[in-house]
Design an enzyme around this catalytic site. Structure first.
Site, PDB file in Angstrom:
ATOM      1  N   CYS A 140      29.850  44.428  21.179  1.00 43.66           N
ATOM      2  CA  CYS A 140      30.717  44.957  20.125  1.00 43.66           C
ATOM      3  C   CYS A 140      30.037  46.090  19.368  1.00 43.66           C
ATOM      4  CB  CYS A 140      31.103  43.835  19.163  1.00 43.66           C
ATOM      5  SG  CYS A 140      32.313  44.323  17.920  1.00 43.66           S
TER       6      CYS A 140
ATOM      7  N   CYS B 235      28.089  28.034  20.844  1.00 45.80           N
ATOM      8  CA  CYS B 235      27.296  29.260  20.941  1.00 45.80           C
ATOM      9  C   CYS B 235      25.860  28.935  21.351  1.00 45.80           C
ATOM     10  CB  CYS B 235      27.309  29.984  19.597  1.00 45.80           C
ATOM     11  SG  CYS B 235      26.321  31.504  19.582  1.00 45.80           S
TER      12      CYS B 235
ATOM     13  N   ASN C 147      46.760  47.439  52.464  1.00 47.10           N
ATOM     14  CA  ASN C 147      45.721  47.579  53.475  1.00 47.10           C
ATOM     15  C   ASN C 147      44.440  47.992  52.756  1.00 47.10           C
ATOM     16  OD1 ASN C 147      44.314  48.055  55.978  1.00 47.10           O
ATOM     17  ND2 ASN C 147      46.279  48.493  56.947  1.00 47.10           N
ATOM     18  N   THR C 148      43.392  48.262  53.484  1.00 42.90           N
ATOM     19  CA  THR C 148      42.102  48.549  52.866  1.00 42.90           C
ATOM     20  C   THR C 148      42.083  49.918  52.188  1.00 42.90           C
ATOM     21  OG1 THR C 148      41.311  49.326  55.012  1.00 42.90           O
ATOM     22  CG2 THR C 148      40.807  47.048  54.394  1.00 42.90           C
TER      23      THR C 148
ATOM     24  N   PHE D  60      50.424  50.853  59.192  1.00 35.89           N
ATOM     25  CA  PHE D  60      50.421  52.218  58.685  1.00 35.89           C
ATOM     26  C   PHE D  60      49.407  52.361  57.551  1.00 35.89           C
ATOM     27  CE2 PHE D  60      55.202  52.389  59.856  1.00 35.89           C
ATOM     28  CZ  PHE D  60      54.892  52.693  61.171  1.00 35.89           C
TER      29      PHE D  60
ATOM     30  N   CYS E 137      34.231  40.761  23.284  1.00 33.41           N
ATOM     31  CA  CYS E 137      33.239  39.718  23.031  1.00 33.41           C
ATOM     32  C   CYS E 137      33.531  38.454  23.831  1.00 33.41           C
ATOM     33  CB  CYS E 137      33.179  39.405  21.533  1.00 33.41           C
ATOM     34  SG  CYS E 137      34.752  38.872  20.809  1.00 33.41           S
TER      35      CYS E 137
ATOM     36  N   CYS F 289      45.504  51.714  58.107  1.00 30.41           N
ATOM     37  CA  CYS F 289      44.082  51.827  58.443  1.00 30.41           C
ATOM     38  C   CYS F 289      43.532  53.177  57.964  1.00 30.41           C
ATOM     39  CB  CYS F 289      43.884  51.685  59.952  1.00 30.41           C
ATOM     40  SG  CYS F 289      42.151  51.747  60.453  1.00 30.41           S
TER      41      CYS F 289
ATOM     42  N   CYS G  83      37.629  43.618  13.142  1.00 23.62           N
ATOM     43  CA  CYS G  83      38.019  43.184  14.488  1.00 23.62           C
ATOM     44  C   CYS G  83      39.415  43.682  14.833  1.00 23.62           C
ATOM     45  CB  CYS G  83      37.962  41.662  14.572  1.00 23.62           C
ATOM     46  SG  CYS G  83      38.340  41.024  16.221  1.00 23.62           S
TER      47      CYS G  83
END
Length: 463
Positions: free
Chosen positions: A351, A341, A199-200, A132, A381, A134, A375
């Protein structure tokens, strides 16, 4: 060693990995080859009145060096005579009596449903999956997602099937709907034994800029198709979770969508699936991927102390909350490991332009620095950083405080006016608008980024 075998709504298989109803299950040859490689089950390519397919059927979304990150098809159900498929189902079951063969079905009238259910049962199918979902071609004929989007119609057809079904019935749901739990509930009301999803997704994956036609192109024209592959996994996981958490659905779930590795399968299982189905990965890499999937799953289960698949099913569900139930007092900030780093400064750019201006460049070095007071712990980041564990999110609160939006609402302690002092970002520093002028053009990045050589991935060894 962990036991990978499952009993899914009465359908037994040696492991939870099934091939989904799709081109890889178009014939007995393919299904036998898959079982011989190690797959536990297969959902046969959808059977019904045979169709006529177009030529040029697939399209994909490629992202950088990743081919088929998303996959689109406009292929319909089986174009082979039903008698041929029934004969091959019977032959496969004789060769592989302990593997799961599920017949996917799509027809229209009550009599057609009765007839084809009896046919696939007599051929030896272990279960039935009602397609049910497609989203192209068949829905234009009143089948597929046209049924899945109408819960009352879905329930009626499930009831027709249950009138004659002698083997377990799975209802495959469409994601092309506002609330996936509505058809799931309709499936339960109709008497279904299980559900499978997703389904798709109805989609267009791209447009040819010269021909002005969507991919895949059929004689200069195109159509929307069904989207699947790694890109749809987040959508699938959320919908599996929605059905697993709903108190009235209470049906076994076969998880589908974006499963390419054992980790993808485990994620589906932890969110409530007790079997998983794979399509795009098998089309991309072949049936041999099952070896890594089973060995990886076995090793994970051993490390976590899980003895059976049932031990894992839904283990993540208690930790999936509504946003209003999350702890507002939990605080993390980013931390950069200067030894790892490579100086690419992607974190700074992301950022600075896309988040909260909480990273600064330092004179004489390419290693950026976190501005802790700015922050907010958004994670951006760490997500853009190309080096694993170079940027980590470190907890800063002491873990003793817990307060949710729901609790603040009940205590009448939430922002209620446009300039409320209780706004979360009220006292967060933001640069003056004019400070941005000329900054991008005049930005200088000292030195050069060093070459990053990723560490080799650890190989899973199946002892």
């Amino acid at each position: 060693m962990p036991d990978l075998s499952i009993n899914f709504a009465g359908i037994k298989s040696p492991n939870p990995f099934w091939l989904a109803s799709a081109p890889p299950t178009n014939s007995g040859y393919q299904v036998m080859k898959a079982f011989d490689a190690g797959w536990g089950g297969a959902v046969w390519k959808t059977l019904g009145v045979p169709v006529v397919n177009v030529s040029s059927r697939y399209g994909s979304v490629n992202y950088r060096d990743k081919r088929m990150m998303g996959f689109n098809n406009i292929e319909l159900i089986s174009d082979r005579p039903l008698a041929d498929n029934l004969r091959e189902i019977e032959e496969v079951k004789k060769r592989f009596p302990h593997h799961a063969v599920i017949a996917s079905l799509m027809v229209q009238s009550r009599q057609e449903w009765h007839d084809i259910v009896r046919d696939v049962t007599n051929a030896g199918s272990d279960g039935i999956e009602l397609n049910f979902g497609c989203p192209h071609g068949m829905c234009e004929r009143g089948m597929g997602s046209a049924v899945g989007q109408e819960p009352e119609v879905l329930q009626t057809i499930v009831e027709w099937v249950m009138e004659v079904a002698r083997i377990p019935v799975i209802v495959k749901l469409t994601p092309n709907i506002s609330d996936i739990t509505e058809p799931a509930l309709a499936a339960r009301r109709g008497g279904a034994n299980a559900i499978s999803l997703i389904n798709t997704i109805q989609s267009i994956v791209g447009v040819d800029l010269d021909l002005f036609a969507p991919y895949p192109i059929v004689d200069g024209k195109g159509s929307n198709g069904g989207y699947c592959g790694p890109a749809v996994k987040p959508i699938a996981l959320n919908m599996v979770k929605n059905c697993a958490q709903h108190p009235d659905v209470r049906l076994p779930i076969s998880g589908i969508g974006g499963i390419e590795t054992w980790r993808d399968a485990v994620e589906h299982i932890l969110l409530g699936a007790s079997s998983v189905q794979v399509c795009t990965a098998a089309m991309h890499y072949g049936f041999g991927i099952i070896r890594e999937m089973t060995s990886g799953l076995e090793q994970y289960m051993t490390e976590k102390g899980f003895h059976t698949i049932d031990d894992m099913v839904g283990r993540a569900l208690p930790n999936v909350k509504h946003w209003e139930d999350l702890n507002l007092q939990y605080k993390v900030t980013a931390s950069i490991n200067p030894d790892k780093c490579i100086g690419c400064q992607l974190c700074y750019t992301a950022c600075e332009d896309g988040a909260h201006q909480a990273i600064r460049l330092q004179p004489g070095t390419r290693t950026p620095e976190i501005i802790d007071e700015n922050c907010v712990g958004c994670n951006l980041c760490s997500l853009v950083c190309p080096v694993e564990q170079c940027i980590t999110m470190e907890r800063r609160d002491d873990g003793t405080q817990h307060q949710t939006w729901k609790e603040r609402t009940a205590a009448d302690d939430i922002p209620t006016t446009f300039n409320d002092e209780r706004a979360g970002g009220r006292h967060h520093w933001v640069p003056e608008p004019a400070a941005a002028l000329g900054k991008e053009k005049e930005k200088t990045l000292p030195g050069k980024a060093r070459l990053y050589t990723p560490e080799p991935e650890k190989q899973v060894v199946n002892e």
